[in-house]
Design a protein around this motif. Structure first.
Motif, PDB file in Angstrom:
ATOM      1  N   SER A 232      -2.516 -11.177  90.249  1.00 32.21           N
ATOM      2  CA  SER A 232      -3.651 -11.920  89.712  1.00 32.21           C
ATOM      3  C   SER A 232      -3.471 -12.029  88.197  1.00 32.21           C
ATOM      4  O   SER A 232      -3.123 -11.038  87.542  1.00 32.21           O
ATOM      5  N   LEU A 233      -3.709 -13.225  87.655  1.00 31.56           N
ATOM      6  CA  LEU A 233      -3.539 -13.419  86.223  1.00 31.56           C
ATOM      7  C   LEU A 233      -4.881 -13.289  85.513  1.00 31.56           C
ATOM      8  O   LEU A 233      -5.856 -13.948  85.864  1.00 31.56           O
ATOM      9  N   ALA A 234      -4.920 -12.422  84.520  1.00 32.31           N
ATOM     10  CA  ALA A 234      -6.131 -12.200  83.740  1.00 32.31           C
ATOM     11  C   ALA A 234      -6.331 -13.355  82.750  1.00 32.31           C
ATOM     12  O   ALA A 234      -5.387 -14.067  82.416  1.00 32.31           O
ATOM     13  N   PRO A 235      -7.552 -13.553  82.253  1.00 33.75           N
ATOM     14  CA  PRO A 235      -7.826 -14.728  81.429  1.00 33.75           C
ATOM     15  C   PRO A 235      -7.461 -14.618  79.957  1.00 33.75           C
ATOM     16  O   PRO A 235      -7.242 -15.650  79.305  1.00 33.75           O
ATOM     17  N   THR A 236      -7.387 -13.413  79.398  1.00 32.08           N
ATOM     18  CA  THR A 236      -7.275 -13.283  77.943  1.00 32.08           C
ATOM     19  C   THR A 236      -5.859 -13.558  77.463  1.00 32.08           C
ATOM     20  O   THR A 236      -4.912 -12.856  77.847  1.00 32.08           O
ATOM     21  N   ARG A 237      -5.720 -14.549  76.582  1.00 39.46           N
ATOM     22  CA  ARG A 237      -4.431 -14.871  75.984  1.00 39.46           C
ATOM     23  C   ARG A 237      -4.214 -13.998  74.757  1.00 39.46           C
ATOM     24  O   ARG A 237      -5.155 -13.602  74.060  1.00 39.46           O
ATOM     25  N   TYR A 238      -2.940 -13.719  74.447  1.00 40.81           N
ATOM     26  CA  TYR A 238      -2.638 -12.783  73.363  1.00 40.81           C
ATOM     27  C   TYR A 238      -3.123 -13.297  72.012  1.00 40.81           C
ATOM     28  O   TYR A 238      -3.682 -12.531  71.215  1.00 40.81           O
ATOM     29  N   ALA A 239      -2.953 -14.582  71.749  1.00 44.54           N
ATOM     30  CA  ALA A 239      -3.392 -15.141  70.464  1.00 44.54           C
ATOM     31  C   ALA A 239      -4.902 -14.998  70.300  1.00 44.54           C
ATOM     32  O   ALA A 239      -5.402 -14.692  69.206  1.00 44.54           O
ATOM     33  N   ASP A 240      -5.637 -15.196  71.370  1.00 44.39           N
ATOM     34  CA  ASP A 240      -7.096 -15.059  71.312  1.00 44.39           C
ATOM     35  C   ASP A 240      -7.487 -13.591  71.096  1.00 44.39           C
ATOM     36  O   ASP A 240      -8.420 -13.291  70.343  1.00 44.39           O
ATOM     37  N   TRP A 241      -6.771 -12.702  71.754  1.00 48.01           N
ATOM     38  CA  TRP A 241      -7.046 -11.271  71.572  1.00 48.01           C
ATOM     39  C   TRP A 241      -6.770 -10.850  70.131  1.00 48.01           C
ATOM     40  O   TRP A 241      -7.576 -10.140  69.505  1.00 48.01           O
ATOM     41  N   LEU A 242      -5.655 -11.317  69.577  1.00 47.95           N
ATOM     42  CA  LEU A 242      -5.332 -11.002  68.185  1.00 47.95           C
ATOM     43  C   LEU A 242      -6.408 -11.539  67.240  1.00 47.95           C
ATOM     44  O   LEU A 242      -6.844 -10.844  66.310  1.00 47.95           O
ATOM     45  N   ALA A 243      -6.840 -12.766  67.475  1.00 48.41           N
ATOM     46  CA  ALA A 243      -7.838 -13.379  66.603  1.00 48.41           C
ATOM     47  C   ALA A 243      -9.163 -12.619  66.646  1.00 48.41           C
ATOM     48  O   ALA A 243      -9.841 -12.447  65.628  1.00 48.41           O
ATOM     49  N   ALA A 244      -9.516 -12.127  67.835  1.00 51.60           N
ATOM     50  CA  ALA A 244     -10.766 -11.383  67.983  1.00 51.60           C
ATOM     51  C   ALA A 244     -10.701 -10.025  67.322  1.00 51.60           C
ATOM     52  O   ALA A 244     -11.741  -9.447  66.959  1.00 51.60           O
ATOM     53  N   ARG A 245      -9.484  -9.515  67.142  1.00 50.05           N
ATOM     54  CA  ARG A 245      -9.330  -8.195  66.530  1.00 50.05           C
ATOM     55  C   ARG A 245      -9.483  -8.279  65.026  1.00 50.05           C
ATOM     56  O   ARG A 245      -9.615  -7.285  64.351  1.00 50.05           O
TER      57      ARG A 245
END
Length: 245
Positions: A232-245
């Motif tokens: 199953s593929l999760a929704p969070t993309r790495y670029a979005d996760w980085l931006a939120a951090r």
């Protein structure tokens, strides 16, 4: 339903507890800080006495050749406590591809944990996840000096801790799989490229040098750490996760 979340105060465990509680369940976190010791067995019978489900999110304190003993002892104690309490479902979090990297002590230890669970007395489920986005900084630090980070081209499919917790909570809330559920992030990166993306997002001036002998993941062959076809593929993309951090 009542859940005993062992390791329930950590990165994944705290999120699993929050997710299950929000869904109307009763999730009780247990750890050494609450008086539960999976190695000595202290507090385990009390922790699981009224639980419908045990969720095991504990981790070995080391990644070396001492880790198999941790998982053997902790699983023996947890399974025995669960058996006595007539727990109906035992869930463990593991790693995608864990049984395909025998060169790594920790991966052999996690494979042992899965085998002990499958051979045990309780209905079970294993959730295997790819590498956590939250661990990328640690991976970079293993082979880093003041100006350079050396990384192999090993394919990695990073997943956010919250997405892992969501998957664990969903599996724990369902019927025992008596097998494995794989979950992965939505994108695959060569590890060296993932390092460059991470440093650029943080305006870090270090340079990533490709070195297929560098670090723990140099032992990995091919794409075994990426999600298999049934993942199953999760929704969070790495670029979005980085931006939120």
């Amino acid at each position: 339903m009542r859940f005993a979340v062992v390791g329930g105060t950590g990165l994944i465990g705290s999120r699993v507890v929050e997710k299950l509680d929000a869904a109307g369940h009763e999730a009780v976190p247990h750890s050494t800080s609450t008086g539960v010791d999976v190695l000595t067995g202290e507090g385990l019978d009390r922790a699981v006495a009224e639980a419908d489900v045990i969720v095991d999110l504990t981790n070995s304190p080391t990644f070396d050749d001492a880790s198999p003993a941790f998982f053997q002892q902790s699983m023996d104690n947890l399974l025995e406590a669960g058996r006595k309490a007539d727990v109906g479902h035992f869930v463990v979090l593991s790693i995608v591809g864990v049984d395909q990297v025998p060169e790594l002590d920790y991966y052999r230890a996690k494979t042992l944990q899965e085998k002990v669970l499958a051979a045990g007395p309780l209905p079970y489920s294993v959730v295997r996840a790819t590498q956590f986005m939250e661990f990328v900084d640690s991976i970079l630090s293993w082979t880093s000096d003041a100006g350079t980070v050396r990384l192999p081209t090993t394919p990695i499919q990073p997943i956010a801790a919250q997405d892992v917790a969501d998957a664990v909570a969903a599996v724990a809330s369902g019927e025992p799989l008596r097998g494995i559920h794989n979950v992965a992030g939505p994108e695959v990166f060569p590890l060296d490229e993932l390092g460059r993306i991470t440093l650029a997002a943080r305006s870090d001036s270090r340079t990533v040098t490709t070195d297929d002998t560098a670090g723990m993941f140099a032992a990995v062959r091919g794409d075994v750490l990426t999600g298999p076809a049934d993942a199953s593929l999760a929704p969070t993309r790495y670029a979005d996760w980085l931006a939120a951090r």
